[in-house]
Scaffold this motif. Structure first.
Motif, mmCIF file in Angstrom:
data_model
loop_
_atom_site.group_PDB
_atom_site.id
_atom_site.type_symbol
_atom_site.label_atom_id
_atom_site.label_comp_id
_atom_site.label_asym_id
_atom_site.label_seq_id
_atom_site.Cartn_x
_atom_site.Cartn_y
_atom_site.Cartn_z
ATOM 1 N N SER A 267 -8.057 17.591 27.640
ATOM 2 C CA SER A 267 -6.643 17.583 27.367
ATOM 3 C C SER A 267 -6.021 16.008 27.000
ATOM 4 N N ASN B 247 -3.208 24.326 21.216
ATOM 5 C CA ASN B 247 -2.570 23.529 22.469
ATOM 6 C C ASN B 247 -1.463 22.567 21.977
ATOM 7 N N GLU B 248 -0.725 23.069 21.016
ATOM 8 C CA GLU B 248 0.156 21.795 20.464
ATOM 9 C C GLU B 248 1.396 21.400 21.610
ATOM 10 N N ASN B 249 1.777 22.429 22.315
ATOM 11 C CA ASN B 249 2.783 21.752 23.062
ATOM 12 C C ASN B 249 2.501 22.421 24.506
ATOM 13 N N GLU B 250 1.537 23.068 24.779
ATOM 14 C CA GLU B 250 1.226 23.477 26.246
ATOM 15 C C GLU B 250 -0.311 23.257 26.469
ATOM 16 N N LEU B 251 -0.750 23.445 27.682
ATOM 17 C CA LEU B 251 -2.503 23.457 27.759
ATOM 18 C C LEU B 251 -2.866 24.831 28.003
ATOM 19 N N LYS B 252 -3.832 25.260 27.228
ATOM 20 C CA LYS B 252 -4.741 26.362 27.356
ATOM 21 C C LYS B 252 -5.827 26.311 27.988
#
Lengths: 276, 301
Positions: free
Chosen positions: A53, A144-149
């Motif tokens: 991340s 995963n641009e704005n949140e972590l998957k």
């Protein structure tokens, strides 16, 4: 085990895991952790040694071949991975799945008309949205641009792009398995997969694995205990497991859109649009 | 060259690299030095490797393609050879992650992959895998009056009476755009790296706080495809097994004999804490629902 999503990958994965010595939980539900998806973030972090991340998408993409080399180096036996990525190359032009550590690729292909239905139920999106994705050369999953998957981003492209990326490359040996053939005669297809992967077996384990991965049986288990890989927005993971389901769900405009975009590849694999 | 002195996790650090995330803390003694220097591509003796690291008995080497090399020795020295073009923020990002984690391992701390908050003078540690929601939960608890002790990396040691304590960590929390926008609307924060939409939010930086907290409760956070929250109380041998899964990047110390010594502390920890496994729905992200569940069913339980 490569496929576009909702093409039968998990079904085959469950079968294979039984052949490789399945682990089940108390309820008899197969634990699929031995065949993770190759884009699993925890897996990548484990072998990288830093948190993915904190890495950019292009850094992760370029490090993935090294991760698979490292896994191979540290594994005594063959490892099986699920893959949804289109075949591709890192920024130095090397394949993302290095040839020297890849024994074999099994590509499970399914009629995109049925994928449209299955993927819509899976993701909770409309048929039109899913068809747009199937037709989109830029389509990717786990953005995963704005949140972590839980998975790193995977580029799929359109359904035809996806098939062709694996079909047209000459670096890795690919065996194509049709989902519809699996439905018709899974024993025959499973045996073909085992021989491609050089997995030795006897008829007794084969029978057991076929029984345990029987679609109706998996449905029963899911109804009773749930299935971990089902997305929260869908009602069930093992929903129907049939072919030509599109006839009951898609309208002419929708089926035509898929046919127009993917006619050549559909034809090549014997998928013909049923004209009403 | 100008040097900076800091105290983090109870360690006095003397650094050639300015680390604004740390609080400046003048000290006569130094336990860890951070300096710039040239770092070889490989260790002389390698016990285990990963894609970006090599570890030996007392040395650890981290090599990041666009950032630089970090050599960590004996839990006392960090030597950094940055790559041209790497920004100070990027160099610090990995210094405060795997590098600091390795220092803690080498110095005999038990580092856990988790965030810690202060609950009435005792520590609550939230452990879990990447993307479980640890930092988001910790940030929401911090906003609800449970001050953040450390984010993502928690350092545990034994005090003189044999109790497991958590140390005060970095007074920053890292949140992705979705949750930082939700919890800190309108806030302007620096990204961890220019290309990544993850933000560093200063938390309690100049607040007077304890240095150590006795650990009372640990929550293991996971997500699942169910619409309800679920809280399980973990007991017996399951506690140790669950805690062990969340030791901070234990792959970095494989073969160094450290995990064996951690085992002792893990067993003590398991015996001293209440452990809950909290499962949250994977979607939608119900930050306040989760926070309130933790407050009512874990903290006031």
């Amino acid at each position: 085990m490569v496929s576009y999503p909702k093409s039968g990958n998990t079904w085959v994965r469950i079968f294979l895991q039984y052949m490789l010595g399945i682990k089940e939980n108390e309820e008899g539900i197969p634990i699929l952790s031995d065949i993770p998806i190759a884009s699993n973030r925890i897996l990548l972090d484990q072998y990288l040694g830093v948190s993915s991340s904190d890495l950019t998408e292009s850094e992760i993409w370029d490090l993935r071949p090294d991760v698979y080399r490292e896994i191979s180096k540290q594994s005594a036996d063959m490892r099986v991975f699920k893959v949804h990525d289109a075949f591709g190359y890192d920024s130095s032009g090397n394949p993302i799945f290095p040839v020297e550590v890849t024994r074999s690729v099994v590509y499970i292909i399914r009629n995109p008309l049925d994928i449209a239905v299955s993927y819509s139920f899976h993701s909770g999106k409309s048929f039109n949205e899913t068809i747009q994705q199937l037709n989109d050369p830029q389509f990717s999953i786990s953005n995963n641009e704005n949140e972590l998957k839980h998975q790193v981003s995977q580029h799929l492209g359109s359904w035809s792009n996806h098939v062709c990326s694996w079909l047209d490359q000459e670096i890795l040996p690919v065996t194509f398995v049709r989902f519809e053939q699996l439905l018709e005669d899974c024993r025959k297809e499973f045996k073909r997969i085992l021989s491609t992967l050089d997995i030795p077996y006897n008829n007794e384990t084969l029978d057991k694995a076929i029984k345990a991965s029987d679609f109706a049986h998996l449905q029963e288990l899911e109804n009773a205990y749930g299935f971990r890989e089902k997305p929260i927005q869908s009602t069930s993971f093992f929903r129907e497991g049939k072919k030509d389901v599109y006839r009951d769900h898609l309208n002419v405009k929708q089926t035509n859109s898929i046919d127009e975009h993917h006619h050549a590849i559909m034809k090549r694999f014997g998928y013909q649009l049923f004209k009403r | 060259m100008k040097e900076f002195t800091y105290n983090i996790f109870g360690l006095s650090i003397r650094s050639q690299l300015e680390i604004p995330e740390f609080t400046e803390y003048p000290s006569e003694t130094t336990q860890v030095t951070v300096r710039f220097g040239s770092v070889a591509d490989h260790l002389d003796t390698v016990i285990s490797t990963g894609v970006l690291f090599e570890s030996g008995k007392e040395e650890f080497l981290l090599k990041l393609p666009n950032i630089g090399k970090y050599l960590i020795r004996n839990g006392t020295q960090i030597i950094i050879e940055p790559k041209p073009g790497a920004t100070p923020e990027e160099i610090r990002l990995f210094l405060l992650g795997s590098v600091l984690g390795t220092i803690l391992h080498q110095r005999g701390f038990l580092p856990l992959h988790g965030s810690t908050v202060d609950v009435k003078g005792k520590a609550l540690v939230i452990i879990g895998n990447s993307a479980a929601g640890k930092s988001t939960l910790a940030a929401s608890l911090n906003l609800a009056g449970y001050p953040l002790i450390s984010d993502d990396l928690s350092a545990i040691s034994l005090n003189d009476s044999g109790a497991c304590v958590a140390h005060r960590g970095i007074p920053f929390i890292k949140l992705w755009k979705d949750t930082s926008g939700l919890l800190y609307p309108g806030g302007k924060y620096n990204r961890v790296r220019p290309q990544i939409n993850k933000y560093k939010i200063p938390v309690n930086k100049d607040k007077q706080m304890n240095e150590v907290w006795r650990i009372e409760t640990i929550v293991r956070l996971t997500s699942r495809n169910n619409h309800e929250f679920q809280v399980h109380t973990i007991s017996g041998a399951n506690k140790l097994a669950m805690l062990r899964e969340h030791v901070y990047r234990d792959q970095l110390i494989k073969g160094m004999g450290i995990m064996e010594s951690h085992f002792h502390m893990l067993s003590l920890l398991a015996g001293q804490i209440r452990l809950f496994h909290v499962e949250r729905p994977s979607l939608p992200l119900n930050v306040y629902g989760l926070r309130d569940l933790i407050i009512t069913q874990v903290l006031e339980h």
